[in-house]
Design a protein around this motif. Structure first.
Motif, PDB file in Angstrom:
ATOM      1  N   ILE A   1      19.749  48.289  81.674  1.00  0.00           N
ATOM      2  CA  ILE A   1      18.292  48.280  81.836  1.00  0.00           C
ATOM      3  C   ILE A   1      17.838  47.004  82.544  1.00  0.00           C
ATOM      4  CG2 ILE A   1      16.086  48.209  80.601  1.00  0.00           C
ATOM      5  CD1 ILE A   1      17.494  49.940  78.404  1.00  0.00           C
ATOM      6  N   ILE A   2      18.280  45.853  82.057  1.00  0.00           N
ATOM      7  CA  ILE A   2      17.841  44.607  82.699  1.00  0.00           C
ATOM      8  C   ILE A   2      18.478  44.450  84.077  1.00  0.00           C
ATOM      9  CG2 ILE A   2      17.251  43.458  80.543  1.00  0.00           C
ATOM     10  CD1 ILE A   2      19.840  41.869  80.706  1.00  0.00           C
TER      11      ILE A   2
ATOM     12  N   ASP B   1      13.237  39.610  78.819  1.00  0.00           N
ATOM     13  CA  ASP B   1      13.577  40.898  79.444  1.00  0.00           C
ATOM     14  C   ASP B   1      14.525  41.696  78.556  1.00  0.00           C
ATOM     15  OD1 ASP B   1      11.977  40.560  81.713  1.00  0.00           O
ATOM     16  OD2 ASP B   1      13.554  39.440  82.753  1.00  0.00           O
TER      17      ASP B   1
ATOM     18  N   ASN C   1      12.568  43.065  75.556  1.00  0.00           N
ATOM     19  CA  ASN C   1      11.771  44.227  75.958  1.00  0.00           C
ATOM     20  C   ASN C   1      12.644  45.436  76.241  1.00  0.00           C
ATOM     21  OD1 ASN C   1       9.223  43.054  75.695  1.00  0.00           O
ATOM     22  ND2 ASN C   1       9.339  42.150  77.735  1.00  0.00           N
ATOM     23  N   ALA C   2      13.788  45.226  76.866  1.00  0.00           N
ATOM     24  CA  ALA C   2      14.705  46.329  77.167  1.00  0.00           C
ATOM     25  C   ALA C   2      15.200  46.983  75.877  1.00  0.00           C
ATOM     26  CB  ALA C   2      15.878  45.829  78.005  1.00  0.00           C
TER      27      ALA C   2
ATOM     28  N   ILE D   1      12.313  48.982  74.260  1.00  0.00           N
ATOM     29  CA  ILE D   1      12.091  50.238  74.982  1.00  0.00           C
ATOM     30  C   ILE D   1      13.209  51.233  74.690  1.00  0.00           C
ATOM     31  CG2 ILE D   1      12.070  51.266  77.303  1.00  0.00           C
ATOM     32  CD1 ILE D   1      10.512  48.718  78.202  1.00  0.00           C
TER      33      ILE D   1
ATOM     34  N   ALA E   1      14.891  54.884  79.663  1.00  0.00           N
ATOM     35  CA  ALA E   1      14.574  53.484  79.370  1.00  0.00           C
ATOM     36  C   ALA E   1      14.581  52.649  80.649  1.00  0.00           C
ATOM     37  CB  ALA E   1      15.559  52.919  78.350  1.00  0.00           C
ATOM     38  N   CYS E   2      15.528  52.899  81.540  1.00  0.00           N
ATOM     39  CA  CYS E   2      15.560  52.191  82.831  1.00  0.00           C
ATOM     40  C   CYS E   2      14.288  52.467  83.620  1.00  0.00           C
ATOM     41  CB  CYS E   2      16.789  52.605  83.652  1.00  0.00           C
ATOM     42  SG  CYS E   2      18.334  51.885  83.087  1.00  0.00           S
TER      43      CYS E   2
ATOM     44  N   PHE F   1      11.267  50.697  81.821  1.00  0.00           N
ATOM     45  CA  PHE F   1      11.381  49.247  81.975  1.00  0.00           C
ATOM     46  C   PHE F   1      11.079  48.836  83.414  1.00  0.00           C
ATOM     47  CE2 PHE F   1      13.781  45.345  82.785  1.00  0.00           C
ATOM     48  CZ  PHE F   1      13.348  44.540  81.748  1.00  0.00           C
ATOM     49  N   GLN F   2      11.738  49.491  84.348  1.00  0.00           N
ATOM     50  CA  GLN F   2      11.574  49.135  85.756  1.00  0.00           C
ATOM     51  C   GLN F   2      10.143  49.368  86.225  1.00  0.00           C
ATOM     52  OE1 GLN F   2      10.835  49.578  89.631  1.00  0.00           O
ATOM     53  NE2 GLN F   2      11.206  51.540  88.672  1.00  0.00           N
TER      54      GLN F   2
ATOM     55  N   SER G   1       7.439  49.487  84.404  1.00  0.00           N
ATOM     56  CA  SER G   1       6.499  48.622  83.687  1.00  0.00           C
ATOM     57  C   SER G   1       6.552  47.171  84.140  1.00  0.00           C
ATOM     58  CB  SER G   1       6.787  48.664  82.182  1.00  0.00           C
ATOM     59  OG  SER G   1       6.615  49.942  81.672  1.00  0.00           O
ATOM     60  N   TYR G   2       7.740  46.698  84.453  1.00  0.00           N
ATOM     61  CA  TYR G   2       7.903  45.272  84.710  1.00  0.00           C
ATOM     62  C   TYR G   2       8.198  44.921  86.164  1.00  0.00           C
ATOM     63  CZ  TYR G   2       7.927  45.005  79.694  1.00  0.00           C
ATOM     64  OH  TYR G   2       7.567  45.111  78.380  1.00  0.00           O
TER      65      TYR G   2
END
Length: 189
Positions: free
Chosen positions: A15-16, A34, A37-38, A41, A136-137, A140-141, A143-144
């Motif tokens: 994810i990160i 990060d 948060n990952a 999520i 989740a990827c 996360f991607q 959103s951030y």
């Protein structure tokens, strides 16, 4: 090289990695924002997707026994959903199961329920882990980072992971068109 199953740490690193962050070595005592948060999520999406009820986390008949003294049934923290097999509406109230219609926590007899359980990430089938990771990827991607090209790639990964998960479900169930309500009605004519 031995191929191992996807772990929660592997998932967080994937994810990160979508935003170019370096991998972490442990999920214990996280300080990287990060990574925190990952992981949040990943766990939220895991709970959300598991709550649908799948072959691997749904038990169609399980007996819940009331405590002999209090006549209450404790709510286990890994219950995502309980459905009585005889029409009683069940919900969580505090630490106990509640009969919604009778508005009571007291049960005189054991309950036969359909149960959906929350499983830790490592206990999920690989197909579900991959689907949760893809979602989740994406979350996360988007959103951030918000990169349109990465969004398209992660959406494609979600679609592919969903397809593999559906294949797994079909392969591990005894679905039959003949059991479908409308087909059954046609057969009775």
């Amino acid at each position: 090289m031995q191929l191992t199953a996807l772990t929660e740490l592997d998932a967080v690193n994937s994810i990160i990695g979508t935003i170019g962050e370096a991998p972490i070595n442990s999920l214990e005592e996280l300080t990287d924002v990060d990574a925190i948060n990952a992981l949040r999520i990943l766990r939220n999406i895991s709970r959300q997707e598991q709550s649908r009820g799948w072959t691997f986390n749904k038990t169609p008949h399980f007996t819940l026994n009331p405590d002999a003294d209090t006549k209450k049934i404790p709510w286990n923290s890994n219950y995502l959903y309980l459905k009585d097999n005889h029409g009683v509406k069940l919900v969580r109230q505090g630490d106990y199961v509640k009969d919604l219609f009778k508005d009571t926590l007291i049960f005189e007899h054991p309950l036969d329920v359909e149960m959906v359980l929350y499983l830790d990430f490592e206990n999920l089938p690989e197909q579900m882990r991959n689907y949760i990771l893809a979602k989740a990827c994406f979350v996360f991607q988007s959103s951030y980072f918000g990169d349109d090209s990465l969004t398209k790639i992660t959406q494609q990964e979600i679609a592919e992971a969903w397809q593999h998960l559906m294949e797994f479900e079909v392969d591990n169930n005894s679905y039959s068109m003949l059991e479908h309500t409308y087909v059954h009605e046609l057969r009775l004519r």
